[in-house]
Design an enzyme around this catalytic site. Structure first.
Site, PDB file in Angstrom:
ATOM      1  N   ASP A 168      -6.906  -6.490 -12.719  1.00  0.00           N
ATOM      2  CA  ASP A 168      -6.336  -5.554 -11.750  1.00  0.00           C
ATOM      3  C   ASP A 168      -7.063  -5.811 -10.431  1.00  0.00           C
ATOM      4  OD1 ASP A 168      -5.690  -3.427 -10.078  1.00  0.00           O
ATOM      5  OD2 ASP A 168      -5.588  -1.976 -11.709  1.00  0.00           O
ATOM      6  N   TYR A 200      -8.482   1.985 -14.826  1.00  0.00           N
ATOM      7  CA  TYR A 200      -7.544   2.985 -14.320  1.00  0.00           C
ATOM      8  C   TYR A 200      -7.005   3.792 -15.509  1.00  0.00           C
ATOM      9  CZ  TYR A 200      -3.055   4.215 -11.920  1.00  0.00           C
ATOM     10  OH  TYR A 200      -1.965   4.846 -11.371  1.00  0.00           O
ATOM     11  N   ARG A 236      19.326  -8.491 -10.655  1.00  0.00           N
ATOM     12  CA  ARG A 236      18.034  -8.205 -11.281  1.00  0.00           C
ATOM     13  C   ARG A 236      17.086  -9.392 -11.187  1.00  0.00           C
ATOM     14  NH1 ARG A 236      16.649  -7.939 -16.846  1.00  0.00           N
ATOM     15  NH2 ARG A 236      18.842  -8.050 -17.476  1.00  0.00           N
ATOM     16  N   LYS A 258      -0.513   0.341  -2.902  1.00  0.00           N
ATOM     17  CA  LYS A 258      -1.730   0.661  -2.167  1.00  0.00           C
ATOM     18  C   LYS A 258      -1.802  -0.129  -0.854  1.00  0.00           C
ATOM     19  CE  LYS A 258      -3.164   3.242  -5.713  1.00  0.00           C
ATOM     20  NZ  LYS A 258      -2.159   3.073  -6.759  1.00  0.00           N
TER      21      LYS A 258
END
Length: 393
Positions: free
Chosen positions: A180, A108, A55, A205
């Site tokens: 962002d 968003y 992890r 994206k």
């Protein structure tokens, strides 16, 4: 290194590539040690790109973290299984019950939902602010304001914010500035040169660029990196090395892809400006876009995502426009090689601090890597269907 050279070389340190061009995919859950001394060393350095437990990461994730840090700047990059996870966990890393945050009103939608539901439930207050407020945001800062969240340009309506102005005021009040930066993609906007403390991206994206991986990143300055890293680890955030390999491969073509997205989008947007069906084009590179002056000042380029507002239209007419598209597909994401189209009839309902100036339906486009003339023809035929539907009503 100049930008394009950096894109090719970011994250390719020999300790990760081991003599080959690309860092190999290294999968692991358990890491085993040959001695107590070796295990203690790994435990003591577990936050510093040392194999400790799956992890915490492997060489594949360490290479990608380095690449993102080299592209955006900062001191380190935390990884998440989606862009939304990056946003929510980056915020949670720094707020506590009783804190107050300022959230841009054009954010968003999932970011807004997180504030209205999760943060509210744990006693963190959110105030939404006008994306064009600039240094006037000082009037909204309270003694318990911990964080100011920006998204520039804004989702759907594309307002460009005065990031340096807001950051200057925020730091005078010891507030963290979180951005962002998905639209800027770490290439067209350098967050840490403009006062940002933590830059978040939906790497799904443009970083990945091929619509086949969910991935988020949050890159932080030295001041906030350790807290971001450790809190994200405690929240169980980790990512697949296979996905990271695809993201790393996406980085290599990021520069040329963005240039093509940009050039095609500008051509389509300029064509839309001439159409009688279009009231306005909301593209940061156009003077008709709110905050265009900040785009000219702070950005080095654009991409394929922008919106336009129709002069007139209703649900049936917009449906006729969308349903017959050949090259534009309907979908909620963007940043891939394919062109996408999405309609929003009620932009104003997503806001509480500001109103949206236009009443007609808004169409958001992502211009992919198809030939721009084919995309223009697709839209031309769509307008024919829209007009026919309106005329028949």
């Amino acid at each position: 290194m100049r930008k394009d050279t950096k894109i090719v070389n970011a994250g390719r340190h020999s300790k990760w590539t081991r003599g080959v061009v690309n860092p190999p995919v290294e999968r692991a859950s358990t890491v085993v040690f040959d001695s107590v001394k070796e295990m203690k060393h790994a435990t003591a350095n577990r936050g510093n790109q040392v194999l400790f437990y799956g992890r915490r990461g492997t060489s594949t994730s360490f290479a990608f973290q380095d690449a993102m840090t080299e592209l955006e700047g900062g001191a380190g990059c935390a990884l998440y299984p989606s862009g939304t996870a990056a946003i929510t966990n980056a915020i949670l890393a720094f707020v506590s019950t009783g804190d107050h945050i300022l959230m841009v009103d054009s954010a968003y939608e999932p970011t807004r939902d997180f504030c209205d539901h999760v943060l509210k439930r744990i006693g963190v207050e959110t105030t939404y602010y006008d994306p064009l407020i600039g240094k006037g945001i000082e009037q909204l800062i309270k003694p318990n304001t911990k964080l100011i969240f920006l998204e520039s340009p804004g989702s759907i309506t594309m307002e460009v914010q005065d990031v340096p102005g807001i950051a200057e005021v925020a730091h005078q009040h010891n507030c963290i500035v979180m951005l962002d930066n998905t639209w800027g993609a770490g290439v067209n906007f350098q967050p840490f040169d403009h006062g940002v403390d933590i830059s978040v991206q939906a790497a799904t994206k443009y970083i990945v660029g091929h619509s086949d991986v969910m991935l988020g990143t949050a890159t932080a300055t030295e001041q906030y990196w350790e807290q971001l890293r450790e809190n994200s680890y405690l929240m169980g955030q980790c990512t697949s090395p296979d996905d990271l390999y695809l993201a790393m491969r996406g980085i290599r073509t990021l520069g040329v892809r963005l240039k093509q997205h940009q050039d095609s989008a500008l051509k389509v947007a300029q064509w839309l400006q001439q159409r009688d069906e279009v009231e306005t084009v909301l593209h940061p590179a156009f003077s008709s876009c709110p905050g265009h002056e900040f785009f000219k000042r702070d950005f080095t380029g654009s991409n394929g995502l922008f919106s336009f507002v129709l002069n007139r239209g209703n649900q049936a007419a917009v449906n006729a426009l969308l349903d017959g598209m050949h090259h534009f597909k309907m979908g909620y994401s963007w940043g891939g090689f394919e062109s996408l189209i999405l309609a929003n009839h009620h932009v104003g309902k997503l806001r509480t601090a500001t109103s949206f100036s236009y009443q007609s339906p808004l169409i958001r486009l992502h211009i992919g890597l198809e030939d721009s003339d084919d995309l223009i023809e697709d839209l031309r035929q769509g307008f024919e269907r829209l007009n026919q539907t309106l005329n028949n009503q």
